[in-house]
Design a protein around this motif. Structure first.
Motif, PDB file in Angstrom:
ATOM      1  N   SER A   3       0.389  -1.192   0.332  1.00 12.47           N
ATOM      2  CA  SER A   3      -0.301  -0.031  -0.287  1.00 12.47           C
ATOM      3  C   SER A   3       0.588   1.238   0.148  1.00 12.47           C
ATOM      4  O   SER A   3       0.617   2.593  -0.002  1.00 12.47           O
ATOM      5  N   THR A   4       1.872   1.185   0.929  1.00 10.19           N
ATOM      6  CA  THR A   4       2.895   2.178   0.614  1.00 10.19           C
ATOM      7  C   THR A   4       3.401   2.629  -1.059  1.00 10.19           C
ATOM      8  O   THR A   4       3.200   4.771  -1.076  1.00 10.19           O
ATOM      9  N   HIS A   5       3.574   2.308  -1.616  1.00  5.87           N
ATOM     10  CA  HIS A   5       3.067   2.896  -2.734  1.00  5.87           C
ATOM     11  C   HIS A   5       1.564   3.442  -3.845  1.00  5.87           C
ATOM     12  O   HIS A   5       2.053   4.466  -4.414  1.00  5.87           O
ATOM     13  N   GLY A   6       0.714   3.633  -2.725  1.00  3.80           N
ATOM     14  CA  GLY A   6      -0.098   4.423  -2.926  1.00  3.80           C
ATOM     15  C   GLY A   6       0.032   5.986  -3.078  1.00  3.80           C
ATOM     16  O   GLY A   6      -1.345   6.605  -3.322  1.00  3.80           O
ATOM     17  N   ALA A   7       1.116   6.289  -2.367  1.00  3.90           N
ATOM     18  CA  ALA A   7       1.110   7.180  -2.002  1.00  3.90           C
ATOM     19  C   ALA A   7       1.321   8.146  -3.696  1.00  3.90           C
ATOM     20  O   ALA A   7       1.280   9.732  -3.309  1.00  3.90           O
ATOM     21  N   PHE A   8       1.525   7.452  -4.744  1.00  8.32           N
ATOM     22  CA  PHE A   8       2.046   8.075  -6.223  1.00  8.32           C
ATOM     23  C   PHE A   8       0.620   8.403  -6.721  1.00  8.32           C
ATOM     24  O   PHE A   8       0.646   8.647  -7.913  1.00  8.32           O
ATOM     25  N   GLY A   9      -0.671   7.809  -5.951  1.00  5.47           N
ATOM     26  CA  GLY A   9      -2.161   8.134  -6.436  1.00  5.47           C
ATOM     27  C   GLY A   9      -1.700   6.155  -7.674  1.00  5.47           C
ATOM     28  O   GLY A   9      -2.366   6.438  -8.642  1.00  5.47           O
ATOM     29  N   ALA A  10      -0.983   5.311  -6.894  1.00  7.22           N
ATOM     30  CA  ALA A  10      -1.882   4.022  -7.958  1.00  7.22           C
ATOM     31  C   ALA A  10      -2.195   3.148  -6.708  1.00  7.22           C
ATOM     32  O   ALA A  10      -2.112   3.961  -5.609  1.00  7.22           O
ATOM     33  N   ILE A  11      -2.899   2.264  -7.864  1.00  6.61           N
ATOM     34  CA  ILE A  11      -3.760   1.411  -6.734  1.00  6.61           C
ATOM     35  C   ILE A  11      -2.535   0.409  -6.707  1.00  6.61           C
ATOM     36  O   ILE A  11      -2.044  -0.315  -7.219  1.00  6.61           O
ATOM     37  N   ALA A  12      -1.805  -0.103  -5.037  1.00  6.06           N
ATOM     38  CA  ALA A  12      -0.766  -0.855  -5.212  1.00  6.06           C
ATOM     39  C   ALA A  12      -1.463  -1.405  -3.223  1.00  6.06           C
ATOM     40  O   ALA A  12      -2.363  -1.455  -2.570  1.00  6.06           O
ATOM     41  N   PHE A  13      -1.441  -2.629  -3.052  1.00  4.83           N
ATOM     42  CA  PHE A  13      -1.632  -3.513  -2.279  1.00  4.83           C
ATOM     43  C   PHE A  13      -0.766  -4.614  -2.159  1.00  4.83           C
ATOM     44  O   PHE A  13      -0.650  -5.278  -3.576  1.00  4.83           O
ATOM     45  N   GLY A  14      -1.111  -5.758  -1.168  1.00  5.13           N
ATOM     46  CA  GLY A  14      -0.471  -6.856  -0.778  1.00  5.13           C
ATOM     47  C   GLY A  14      -1.530  -7.739  -1.377  1.00  5.13           C
ATOM     48  O   GLY A  14      -3.063  -7.440  -1.371  1.00  5.13           O
ATOM     49  N   ILE A  15      -0.801  -8.817  -1.414  1.00  3.29           N
ATOM     50  CA  ILE A  15      -1.014 -10.672  -1.983  1.00  3.29           C
ATOM     51  C   ILE A  15      -0.680 -11.655  -1.405  1.00  3.29           C
ATOM     52  O   ILE A  15       0.488 -11.481  -1.132  1.00  3.29           O
TER      53      ILE A  15
END
Ligand code: SF4
Lengths: 198, 467
Positions: free
Chosen positions: B134-146
Motif C-alpha cells: 500500500s506504500t506505493h499508493g502515495a504516488f496515486g497508484a492502486i497498490a496492495f498486498g497479495i
C-alpha cells in the motif's frame, strides 16, 4: 485441481474466542523460511501453543483433547496483518477446512478462498451462540453447506446464511482455482497489455 | 456528461481486463514486486503446472525480509535464509527477472527501492506478496498486498482476480503542529477508525495535511493503510509527485515522461464523486502518538493515559490480554515507561527524511546506556544519503551505529529480535504479539519519539527537545 472440492462439511469445531487474531499469531515470521509448502500445520499458533522449551501450553485450545474437528471458530477480525499465505496454509495443513468468524481481514479471506479453505462470516450473535454451544458440549457439531450457503448449529437447529460470490463458490464446489481460469484468458490479457501505457 | 469518478475508480477501471458476473474483476497488473519469502512456493507451483512467466519485465525482485543487517559481504549464516535467497536468485535468473540481491548497490526494502528508482508511477496497479505494498499508493497508484497464490497468478498471467473494494475518503484539513510527523497522522487515524475499521475499503487520503506532506511522508501514511484493515490507500498525484519521479533511473524520460504527466494530472477525484464512507479530521487535534497495546489501533497521544476498555472502539474482548502482554495498566501514563530497544527503520520509516528527523533530536546528545538501538536504512541509496548529508557523523558522535539495509526488526525474521519481555520503541508498522521477536513488547511511534526514547532511555515527549 489445486485442492479438494468443498460441498457440505459436518464437523465439531475448535473455539478460539479471541478478537483481532493477526497472521503473526497464526504463523510467526520465523517459520516462513521454507521454499516449499510443507509442514506449516506444526507451527500453527506456535507461540500460543508452545512454551519456549517447545513443551505444549496446557491452556491453549489446540492442546486440549476435548476439542477437535475441521472447523475453527474465531473472534472478530480474524487474519489481520501480514499478507502471508502461510497462515492459510498452516490452518489447512493442520486439518481445518473452514474458519467461522464474525469478521475477516481482506487479504486473509482471499488467501483462504485461493487454497480451498471456506471463510464463513456470521453475525456476532450467531458467533456467540456457537461459542456457547461448544462450551456446553465440545462435541457439538456444525454443518456448513456451501451450495445453499447455510451454516447450522445442529444441536439447536439455529442457522444463518453466509455470503460468497458466485464465481468463488463455483471454484470451491469444483476444486478449481484462479490460475486455471486466468490461463483461459490469455488472449484477452494479451490484447489489454498492448494498450498499457507503462 | 460522464459520471463523476474517484481517483480509485479511474485507476481501477482502466485496468479491468474482464468483469466476471457475480464475481471478481480480472485486473491487469503493471508492476509486480517479489522478495525471497513469499515467492519461492509460487515459482515451484507454477513449474509443477508447466506454466511460464508471462511478462518478466514487469516483475522486480529484491531481497529484504530475511537478510542480515551486518556483514552483508559474508555468506548468510542461517541456512534456511540462505536457501530462500538463493531460490530468489535462481528463479529470477531462470526467467530473466530483474534482481537486486543482497550486496547489490540497489538492494533494500521492496517498498523503499521501488519508488526511489522510478519503478513506481502514478496510475499504475502494483502488487507484491507483502501487505505494506500500500506504500506505493502515495504516488496515486492502486497498490496492495497479495498472497502467494496471487503471486503465481501475476507471474503466469500478469493479472489477479479481485472484487472492487468499497471506497473510503479520509480528509484532514489544517496544519499539524510542530513535532507531529506523518507517522503520528496515520497512527491517529488508525486509533480513530480501529485496526479493522477500514476492512473492505480502499482509502483515499485528501486535504491540506496530505497536500503539504513530502512524498516520503505520503508513503509513511499509505504504508499503514493496511493497519486499519484497508486493502490500500492512495493520494492524488501532484507536482510534488512528478518532481520526485523525474530523473529517477528507471522512470520514463523526455517526451514519454511529459505525455504521462499529462495523463497523471487527470488522476484526481472528480467533484461530486461518491464515497461509501468519509471521515473528516482536524490537523490541530493530532499530537505525537504512541501505541500501548498489541494492535496498531491501540494508539494514543503520548501525553494521554492508557484508556479504559470502554473508551476504545475495538477489541474489548481482548483488551485485558493485550495490556497484560505489554505489562501495562489502564490509566497509566506512557511517558516515563522504560525502553530497552529502539528501532528506526522499515518501509514505514526507513527513508532519508526519517533519519533526518531522528538526527535532529540526537544531535549533540548521547544515546542512553540502557538502550540498544538498531538504526536500519531502507536501502543502500538511503544509506548513501545518510552519509552524504552528515547524518552519519551525528549518529556516531551520539553513540549510535548504522546497520545495513533490510526489513530487520520490523518482522524479526533475521537475527534482529527483541528479547522476550523487553520494551521497544519502534518506527515500524506492527505491534502484534511477538512481531519483533517471541515475547517482545512493541510501542509504535514516529522517528522523533524514537529518538527521544533513544537519548533518555524512556518514553519521552519529543517536543521538549524542539527549539
Ligand atoms: S519492512 Fe516490514 S512491513 Fe516493510 S516490507 Fe519489510 S517486513 Fe514488510
Amino acid at each position: 485441481m489445486a485442492y479438494d472440492k468443498f460441498t457440505v462439511l459436518k464437523s465439531s469445531a475448535v473455539p478460539l474466542p479471541i478478537e483481532n487474531v493477526d497472521t503473526d499469531q497464526i504463523i510467526p515470521a520465523r517459520f516462513l523460511k521454507a521454499t516449499e509448502r510443507k509442514g506449516f500445520g506444526d507451527n500453527l499458533f506456535r507461540d500460543w501453543r508452545y512454551n519456549n522449551d517447545d513443551s505444549p501450553k496446557e491452556d491453549f485450545v489446540l492442546n486440549n483433547d476435548k476439542y477437535s474437528g475441521k472447523i475453527l471458530v474465531a473472534g472478530k477480525n480474524f487474519g489481520s496483518g501480514s499478507s502471508r499465505e502461510h497462515a492459510a496454509w498452516a490452518i489447512y495443513d493442520y486439518g481445518f477446512r473452514c474458519v467461522v468468524s464474525s469478521f475477516f481481514a481482506d487479504i486473509f479471506r482471499n488467501n483462504c478462498l485461493n487454497i480451498g479453505i471456506l471463510p464463513v462470516q456470521v453475525s456476532g450473535e450467531f458467533l456467540n451462540s456457537i461459542f456457547e454451544a461448544i462450551e456446553a458440549d465440545p462435541t457439538t457439531e456444525l454443518e456448513i453447506d456451501l451450495n445453499t450457503q447455510k451454516i447450522t448449529l445442529l444441536v439447536t437447529g439455529q442457522s444463518e446464511g453466509f455470503a460468497i460470490n458466485g464465481y468463488k463458490k463455483n471454484n470451491m464446489l469444483n476444486g478449481y482455482d484462479d490460475i486455471d481460469f486466468l490461463q483461459s484468458l490469455k488472449e484477452e490479457i494479451g490484447v489489454y497489455a498492448e494498450t498499457s501505457p507503462y | 456528461m460522464s459520471e463523476s469518478k474517484s481517483l480509485f475508480d479511474k485507476v481501477w477501471d482502466a485496468h479491468v481486463v474482464k468483469s466476471i458476473e457475480d464475481g471478481p474483476d480480472v485486473l491487469f497488473i503493471d508492476r509486480h514486486f517479489i522478495h525471497e519469502v513469499t515467492s519461492p512456493v509460487a515459482f515451484l507451483s507454477m513449474e509443477q503446472r508447466g506454466l511460464n512467466v508471462l511478462h518478466p519485465n514487469r516483475t522486480f525482485a529484491t531481497a529484504d525480509h530475511n537478510t542480515p543487517t551486518i556483514n552483508q559481504h559474508l555468506p548468510v549464516a542461517d541456512a534456511l535464509s540462505a536457501n530462500q535467497l538463493s531460490a530468489l536468485e535462481k528463479n529470477t535468473g531462470k526467467y530473466g527477472i530483474s534482481h537486486w540481491g543482497l550486496g547489490h548497490y540497489k538492494n533494500g526494502i521492496v517498498h523503499v527501492v521501488g519508488p526511489e528508482n522510478g519503478i513506481t508511477l502514478p496510475g499504475m496497479t502494483i502488487v507484491c506478496g507483502d501487505s505494506h505494498t500500500s506504500t506505493h499508493g502515495a504516488f496515486g497508484a492502486i497498490a496492495f498486498g497479495i498472497g502467494t497464490s496471487e503471486v503465481e497468478m501475476v507471474l503466469t498471467s500478469q493479472c489477479i482476480m479481485q472484487q472492487k473494494a468499497k471506497k473510503m475518503r479520509i480528509v484532514i484539513n489544517g496544519k499539524v503542529s510542530e513535532g507531529v510527523l506523518p507517522k503520528d497522522v496515520i497512527l491517529y487515524v488508525i486509533a480513530k477508525i480501529s485496526a479493522s475499521g477500514a476492512t473492505g475499503y480502499f482509502v483515499e487520503y485528501a486535504g491540506e495535511v496530505f497536500e503539504n506532506m513530502s512524498m516520503e511522508g505520503r508513503m509513511t501514511v499509505c504504508n499503514m493503510s493496511i493497519e486499519m484493515g484497508a486493502r490500500g490507500g492512495m493520494i492524488a498525484p501532484d507536482q510534488k509527485t512528478f518532481d520526485y519521479i523525474q530523473g529517477k533511473e528507471l522512470a520514463p524520460k523526455g517526451a514519454d515522461f511529459d505525455r504521462l504527466v499529462e495523463y497523471w494530472k487527470t488522476l484526481k477525484t472528480d467533484e461530486g464523486a461518491q464515497f461509501d464512507i468519509e471521515y473528516v479530521y482536524d490537523a490541530s487535534d493530532i499530537e505525537p502518538m504512541i501505541t500501548y497495546g498489541t494492535n496498531p489501533g491501540m494508539g494514543i497521544a503520548i501525553s494521554k493515559p492508557i484508556p479504559r476498555p470502554d473508551d476504545v472502539l475495538d477489541g474489548k474482548a481482548s483488551y485485558a490480554k493485550s495490556l497484560d502482554y505489554m505489562g501495562f495498566n489502564v490509566g497509566e501514563s506512557m511517558i516515563g515507561k522504560k525502553v530497552d530497544y529502539v528501532f528506526l527503520g522499515s518501509c514505514t520509516n526507513g527513508r532519508i527524511e526519517d533519519f533526518r528527523q531522528f538526527a535532529s533530536v540526537v544531535k549533540g546528545r548521547k544515546k542512553a546506556d540502557n538502550v540498544i538501538a538498531w538504526l536500519v536504512p531502507g536501502s543502500h541509496v538511503v544509506e548513501d544519503q545518510i552519509k552524504a548529508e552528515g547524518i552519519y557523523d551525528i549518529l556516531i558522535n551520539a553513540g549510535f551505529e548504522l546497520r545495513q539495509p533490510g526489513c530487520s526488526a520490523c518482522l524479526a525474521m533475521n537475527d534482529d529480535k527483541v528479547p522476550a519481555g523487553k520494551y521497544a520503541v519502534s518506527t515500524s508498522n506492527r505491534n502484534f504479539e511477538g512481531r519483533q521477536g517471541p515475547g517482545a513488547r512493541t510501542m509504535l511511534a514516529s522517528p522523533l519519539v524514537a529518538a527521544a526514547a533513544a537519548v533518555t532511555g524512556e518514553v519521552t515527549d519529543p517536543r521538549i527537545f524542539l527549539n
